[in-house]
Design an enzyme around this catalytic site. Sequence first.
Site, PDB file in Angstrom:
ATOM      1  N   LYS A 256      27.867 -34.833  24.656  1.00  0.00           N
ATOM      2  CA  LYS A 256      29.277 -34.559  24.971  1.00  0.00           C
ATOM      3  C   LYS A 256      29.503 -34.378  26.485  1.00  0.00           C
ATOM      4  O   LYS A 256      28.569 -34.462  27.267  1.00  0.00           O
ATOM      5  CB  LYS A 256      29.728 -33.315  24.192  1.00  0.00           C
ATOM      6  CG  LYS A 256      29.674 -33.529  22.667  1.00  0.00           C
ATOM      7  CD  LYS A 256      30.621 -34.617  22.222  1.00  0.00           C
ATOM      8  CE  LYS A 256      30.861 -34.657  20.730  1.00  0.00           C
ATOM      9  NZ  LYS A 256      29.784 -35.232  19.925  1.00  0.00           N
TER      10      LYS A 256
HETATM   11  C1  LIG Z   1      34.945 -35.956  16.463  1.00  0.00           C
HETATM   12  C2  LIG Z   1      33.833 -34.977  16.233  1.00  0.00           C
HETATM   13  N1  LIG Z   1      34.086 -33.863  15.542  1.00  0.00           N
HETATM   14  C3  LIG Z   1      33.130 -32.938  15.317  1.00  0.00           C
HETATM   15  C4  LIG Z   1      31.852 -33.107  15.778  1.00  0.00           C
HETATM   16  C5  LIG Z   1      30.817 -32.096  15.468  1.00  0.00           C
HETATM   17  O1  LIG Z   1      30.308 -31.519  16.647  1.00  0.00           O
HETATM   18  P1  LIG Z   1      28.973 -30.683  16.625  1.00  0.00           P
HETATM   19  O2  LIG Z   1      27.827 -31.646  16.677  1.00  0.00           O
HETATM   20  O3  LIG Z   1      29.052 -29.826  17.873  1.00  0.00           O
HETATM   21  O4  LIG Z   1      28.975 -29.871  15.395  1.00  0.00           O
HETATM   22  C6  LIG Z   1      31.532 -34.256  16.501  1.00  0.00           C
HETATM   23  C7  LIG Z   1      30.165 -34.451  16.985  1.00  0.00           C
HETATM   24  O5  LIG Z   1      29.664 -35.497  17.244  1.00  0.00           O
HETATM   25  C8  LIG Z   1      32.551 -35.215  16.735  1.00  0.00           C
HETATM   26  O6  LIG Z   1      32.274 -36.335  17.434  1.00  0.00           O
END
Ligand SMILES: Cc1ncc(COP(=O)(O)O)c(C=O)c1O
Length: 389
Positions: free
Chosen positions: A191
């Site tokens: 990210k």
């Molecule tokens: C659009 C979206 N929502 C939620 C998430 C979930 O994030 P995390 O990996 O921090 O739980 C991601 C992760 O890739 C994502 O791209």
Amino acid sequence: MKNGPVRSKENFLVFGSPAIEEDDIAEVVDSIRSGWLGTGPKVARFEEAFRAYKRADHAVAVNSCTAALHLSMLASGVGPGDEVITTPMTFCASVNAIIHAGATPVLADIDARTMNIDPAAVEAKITPKTRAILPVHFGGRPCEMDALSDIAKRHGLTVVEDCAHAIETEYHGKPSGSFGDFGCFSFYVTKNVITGEGGMVTARREADAARIKILALHGMSKDAWKRFSDAGYVHYQVTEPGFKYNMMDIQAAIGIHQLERVERYWKRREALWRRYNEAFAALPVQTPADPDPRTRHGYHLYTLLIDEACAGIDRDGFLNAIQAQNIGAGVHYLSIPEHDYYRRRFGWNPDDYPNAKRVGRCTVSIPFSPKLTDADAADVIEAVTRIVS
Ligand SMILES: Cc1ncc(COP(=O)(O)O)c(C=O)c1O
């Protein structure tokens, strides 16, 4: 295609490889030397810095965006019998968070150009059971928040923004995460700001932020993490059965300095975006839509749509070909109804979401990290050009 790959195997360009600098490393070492590894003062520092950056009322750190979404659903009072409308062009976590809250996800197709949820499709999916909307600012591009906020207001719905791609994003002068009742952010390794694994919830109301903080640490009463401090033992009460979703100081240590560089990294990705746009303009691939000038794009993903009829190669062929050039790529995403599990459970059919289906079958994300050097970007451009020319 020319002989020999653009890069050597030893020099494989990993997709989404994060930029990590010396102050990140020093801060982690400091945490380890201090012995305070778990939730503590660095998490509090990171929360405050993030809250200030986002101009948010409250910010609570958690250990992933998935946790942030789940707790936001619970704090919104979403539960069994409720429907939550979201996009088919997202990571599974957006949909799973709704399911984990006991509610039913309902999909509304995307706008083919922006790849964001289409407000008219949302409106068409509202039923008496609809309780919330979960828009995703795809790739860092803000959703049409005026239209979505208007729908939410007219139907009395909660808005939980999935800002996993959208830390720097703004819409009509307002930061992402500030339109809804909750904004959910990710600090996963690929990210824009990273902590390894990690997430943040921004909330408008103090009571919601307090509930999320409690739910993120087993449901234990406020500031239970202080129980081992030098202020003497602090007893806690369990107020409800919560989760183990707290962020560690080791994670926050990375995030504190990453956040200081957020604008520098954004500028680097903006420059890469322009360079890619220029380089690919004459190729038979579809580049991303230009950002709306009244918004600020977060520039999280740079996607190419590979249509076999134009490019002479299909998406999966392109993925194999770029990999053979020793350049990594990603797919964001196969549309949600393409996954068997969801199809079986909810009876979804990809054909009912034609825009998401097409994007999901044609899309490729090419390397776009602020860590890319100009020479790395030139290699990506050369590889793409070789494959589709
Ligand atoms: C659009 C979206 N929502 C939620 C998430 C979930 O994030 P995390 O990996 O921090 O739980 C991601 C992760 O890739 C994502 O791209």
